[in-house]
Design an enzyme around this catalytic site. Sequence first.
Site: not given
Ligand SMILES: [Zn+2]
Length: 366
Positions: A140, A225, A294, A297, A313, A316, A323
């Site tokens: 990242d 990226e 996330c 999940c 998140c 979850c 980062d």
């Molecule tokens: Zn999550």
Amino acid sequence: MASISVYDQKRSLSEARQGTWLGEGSSVVQQQALFDLDRAFKNWWNNPGHFSRPTWRKAGVNEGFAIRDLSVRHINRRWGEALVPKCGWARFRISRKWADICAATSARVTLDRAGRWHVSFTTPPTVFKRQPTDAVVGLDMGVASTVTTSNRENPSMPALLSPGENQRKRRRERKLAGQQKGSNRRNVTKHQIARLSARETDRRKDWIEKTTTTLVREYDIICIEDLKVKNMVRSAKGTVENPGNNVAQKRGLNRSISSQAWALFRQRLTDKAAAATSLVAVVVVNPAYTSQRCSGCGHTTSENRKNQAEFQCVVCSYTDNADVNAANNILAAGLAVTGRGGTPHAKPEIAEHSGPMKRQPLVLVA
Ligand SMILES: [Zn+2]
């Protein structure tokens, strides 16, 4: 549309050289400049998306020329000499294998903004020796810290100037603003600033070389990226993803590291991966939503970001450094294209085998 061929220009050049200051320069170097210009225009016409329009020459910017039919000679272990047309033998520090330098048929001599001369030899890329590691990583490129890996490493770029150097640079920049354009004093200040900037550039390049070497040595798959897209995502005006909230972040990203430096980082990473003795894949992924998704999940919302540093998140309740969470998403997206599972939105990068031009300091022999 008619265009002037490089051969017409060559004829005009030899006329222009008669009895003028041009005639005192090397005709080989001047002809090479015409060929360079011709190639720059052809590149732009044939591939306008990739190459930009050739710009006018500006004194002090990208100063340099090419030498063809290069001749070099060895002085000792540390120093060699190259024959520069109309100048004679110029000494340079040997910073690569002498056999590679001898194999080069052309070179480029450049003057940087700090007034230092460099010579680059066009040589084939050197082989990058490494063993397969079976390790994978996502990177990242961040705002607060320049690089965060999915393995929680933080090989961030150190401060490029010491506090004292920074102070000096700022003071001189203020001084420059008050000085008369074209005056000798202003030129002196300009040169002093250029020297400090050159120091900064050298340190940035050094960090890029060391970091990319470590990454290529340690990982078989490196996912990064596409920063051209990321910069759009983080546009100051805001985007659909996050309207208008990114003004400070964008400015921070520009301040911490320029997109040019990231382009060099990626270039050196792919160069080294291409020259590696065992397979290294550099995978470029679309950065959209990597900071909001996330990695536990997959739920994607801007509410997942508590602040710049924390990720939590809302579904979850997975919590992590923001980062590291983004780096995990980038890794997952990259592994998806290499067939190792994960999510889509990635395109594999074909590492190009381009010969890296390594600049070395050049000293004219008096
Ligand atoms: Zn999550």
